[in-house]
Design a protein around this motif. Structure first.
Motif, PDB file in Angstrom:
ATOM      1  N   UNK A 116      53.108  40.558  48.052  1.00  0.00           N
ATOM      2  CA  UNK A 116      53.416  41.857  47.228  1.00  0.00           C
ATOM      3  C   UNK A 116      52.692  42.952  47.713  1.00  0.00           C
ATOM      4  N   UNK A 117      53.340  43.954  47.717  1.00  0.00           N
ATOM      5  CA  UNK A 117      52.758  45.553  48.404  1.00  0.00           C
ATOM      6  C   UNK A 117      51.789  46.037  47.371  1.00  0.00           C
ATOM      7  N   UNK A 118      51.980  45.522  46.128  1.00  0.00           N
ATOM      8  CA  UNK A 118      51.455  46.278  45.108  1.00  0.00           C
ATOM      9  C   UNK A 118      49.902  45.280  44.678  1.00  0.00           C
ATOM     10  N   UNK A 119      48.755  45.598  44.882  1.00  0.00           N
ATOM     11  CA  UNK A 119      47.643  44.594  44.612  1.00  0.00           C
ATOM     12  C   UNK A 119      47.621  44.239  43.104  1.00  0.00           C
ATOM     13  N   UNK A 120      47.509  43.011  42.827  1.00  0.00           N
ATOM     14  CA  UNK A 120      47.620  42.518  41.527  1.00  0.00           C
ATOM     15  C   UNK A 120      46.419  42.698  40.762  1.00  0.00           C
ATOM     16  N   UNK A 121      46.120  43.973  40.526  1.00  0.00           N
ATOM     17  CA  UNK A 121      44.693  44.190  39.939  1.00  0.00           C
ATOM     18  C   UNK A 121      44.881  44.218  38.232  1.00  0.00           C
ATOM     19  N   UNK A 122      43.958  43.230  37.730  1.00  0.00           N
ATOM     20  CA  UNK A 122      44.031  43.171  36.304  1.00  0.00           C
ATOM     21  C   UNK A 122      42.631  43.995  35.453  1.00  0.00           C
ATOM     22  N   UNK A 123      43.017  45.232  35.179  1.00  0.00           N
ATOM     23  CA  UNK A 123      41.951  45.897  34.631  1.00  0.00           C
ATOM     24  C   UNK A 123      41.507  45.323  33.442  1.00  0.00           C
TER      25      UNK A 123
END
Length: 563
Positions: A2-9
């Motif tokens: 994925x190009x979008x980092x799977x950041x879990x805020x």
DNA sequence: GTTTAGGATTCG
């Protein structure tokens, strides 16, 4: 991949913040200063938020880029801050921008579309975020009072700070320290706006349009730090002006008639969030504003029903000799009053400046604020009043006097009214009047008996006239047009508490003290005081050679929901 | 890289 980092805020509740950490938070805006140029190099914005933990956090935001600061339009907006640094200031956690800081703002209204406002080019927004916003809206709807400062021009009162949503129609340089903004919101002010004198040809804007709008436009003077912002505004843009101050001014004209006009000032500084912000066309309040502008009654703005004493085009209508300003005291401008009339509701209100110019005796309905009152201590306001002194009656015949006095002798003083926390009482038994008992009360000051020459002495007396307990107070009333001192002499009608019982009942004392504190609260400016609707009468008092007009409050009572 | 401001009405 994925190009979008799977950041879990992870979002930290506001009651779990620790100094020296960098966190992500959600909150409802409780206070904010729109971005302004700091004395350093950056724009600054101060924002206080609160969340479901009921803990507040004040944050400081700095950025060289105006757009990078949170885009907050009003109290109640919901914000999400990422990478907020928590530091400790005055022993409390404080938020401040840290590198990579980013924000989203949402409308706080329940049911409104969840559209983030941000200058960030890309941002993370998930179904979880959607839920967070909805949950905060629900919580805020029962825990945050809706912003009461958003007011339309038809609802402004003299002496008020409020936030105005309006369109800019003209602007002009006045001097280095002040700048003129001509704006409108489609409604008409209860008093005509002042007109700020400017040099010819400096007014920027469509002069034909401004002329057509006439008294639908108001003149705002902005000062100091707001001048450079005002200068940069584009005519036609939609604005919100925060903490705009009104002041009603009485101007004497050559014709000797009183003229009233409403001044609008945006004072210098940023206290209470004073400032200006341009609203985008997409803003829902701008939608409403546009509708108001489209449906505005331009003919009403011409005031063709007013006889102007001056032929000058922009002149203000004059007050008639009766002082009536009913034309401008538009009924929809009614605001709840802390006192109400028990009669005479049909009468029009009269501004104090007009009353002060008239002869006595007369009666008036007024609307004013209680600037101050005397005495401050309740016990000092309770007096014994002799109704006979105020009424014209025959002095009793000598023959009747004996009978009246004999009757008085047989009455035993009421022991319930003796030796209370507010006064010491002594019973004095006469020797040559058949042992008649006279009760004397020595009123204490804060629980201490003052020196005899300063002590208020109440004597339960002498038999001819039963004396009446009354509150006697002096109210200094101010309606923005003038200041007037009026006496209140009340046995029980005004406070709806019998003055005769006040000295022996702690709860009643507290009740009257609370009422006075509500009328005239300590620690806040008069603009935030409640309005009092009163009926007053003027009367002449001769003091030696001097004749003076005094005023007394009557037929007025504390509003029922306040008792 | 630092400072700004640190809510808390002007006084025109």
């Amino acid at each position: 991949m994925s190009l979008v980092p799977a950041t879990n805020y992870i979002y930290t509740p506001l009651n779990q913040l620790r100094g020296g950490t960098i966190v992500n938070v959600y909150g409802v805006v409780k206070f904010f200063k729109p971005p302004y140029l700091s004395k350093g190099t950056d724009y600054c914005s101060v924002v206080t938020i609160v969340d479901q933990t009921n803990v507040k956090l004040t944050c400081l935001f700095f950025s060289g880029n105006y757009e990078a600061l949170p885009i907050i339009y009003k109290i109640g907006d919901i914000v999400r801050f990422h990478r907020l640094k928590i530091q400790v200031y005055k022993n409390e956690p404080q938020g401040i921008t840290s590198s990579g800081f980013a924000s989203l703002t949402f409308e706080g209204t329940l049911g409104a579309p969840v559209i983030p406002r941000t200058s960030s080019k890309c941002f993370n927004f998930t179904a979880e975020d959607h839920k967070m916003v909805e949950a905060l809206r629900v919580w805020a709807s029962t825990h945050i009072s809706p912003s009461s400062t958003l007011v339309q021009l038809c609802d402004v009162q003299p002496m008020q700070y409020f936030d105005l949503t309006c369109q800019l129609v003209g602007k002009a340089e006045v001097d280095g320290a002040s700048f003129l903004l001509k704006v409108w919101d489609g409604t008409r002010t209860p008093f005509p706006s002042w007109r700020v004198l400017i040099q010819d040809l400096v007014l920027e804007g469509d002069l034909t349009h401004i002329h057509r709008l006439q008294n639908l436009t108001i003149d705002i003077l902005v000062y100091d730090n707001h001048v450079r912002v005002a200068r940069s505004l584009k005519v036609g843009s939609f604005l919100r002006i925060y903490s705009l101050h009104t002041k009603l001014q009485s101007v004497n004209s050559s014709s000797q008639a009183s003229l009233l006009s409403l001044e609008f000032h945006l004072h210098g500084g940023t206290s209470y969030g004073r400032g200006i912000r341009v609203l985008p066309e997409s803003n829902s309040d701008v939608d409403q504003l546009k509708k108001a502008l489209e449906s505005a009654d331009l003919t009403a703005g011409q005031r063709s029903d007013v006889v102007c004493q001056s032929e000058h085009e922009d002149s203000f209508p004059a007050l008639s000799s009766s002082g009536s300003v009913s034309l401008y005291e538009v009924e929809r401008c009614q605001q709840l009053s802390a006192t109400i009339l028990t009669d005479h509701q049909y009468l029009e209100k009269t501004p104090l400046c007009a009353i002060l110019k008239q002869k006595a005796p007369q009666q008036y309905r007024i609307r004013a604020k209680l600037r101050s009152y005397k005495p401050k201590k309740l016990f000092q306001s309770v007096k014994l009043h002799c109704p006979k002194c105020y009424s014209v009656q025959e002095v009793p015949h000598e023959g009747n006097l004996d009978i009246i006095l004999q009757n008085a002798v047989t009455q035993t003083p009421n022991t319930k009214l003796q030796n209370t926390s507010l006064y010491d009482s002594e019973i004095w038994t006469t020797k040559d009047q058949g042992g008649r008992k006279v009760v004397v009360h020595f009123v204490k000051n804060n629980g201490i008996l003052p020196l005899s020459n300063e002590c208020l002495i109440l004597i339960e007396v002498l038999g001819i006239v039963p004396l009446e307990y009354v509150f006697v107070m002096t109210f200094t009333l101010d309606d923005g047009t003038g200041v007037l001192e009026a006496y209140l002499k009340d046995s029980e009608k005004f406070f709806q508490i019998p003055a005769s019982e006040i000295l022996i009942d702690d709860d009643l004392q507290k009740s009257v003290d609370m009422t006075m504190d509500m009328f005239c609260p300590s620690g806040i400016k008069i603009d935030a005081y409640p309005w009092l609707e009163c009926f007053i009468r003027s009367y002449n008092v001769t003091n030696g050679m001097e004749q003076q007009i005094c005023y007394q409050i009557f037929d007025t009572t504390v509003a029922e929901d306040l008792i």
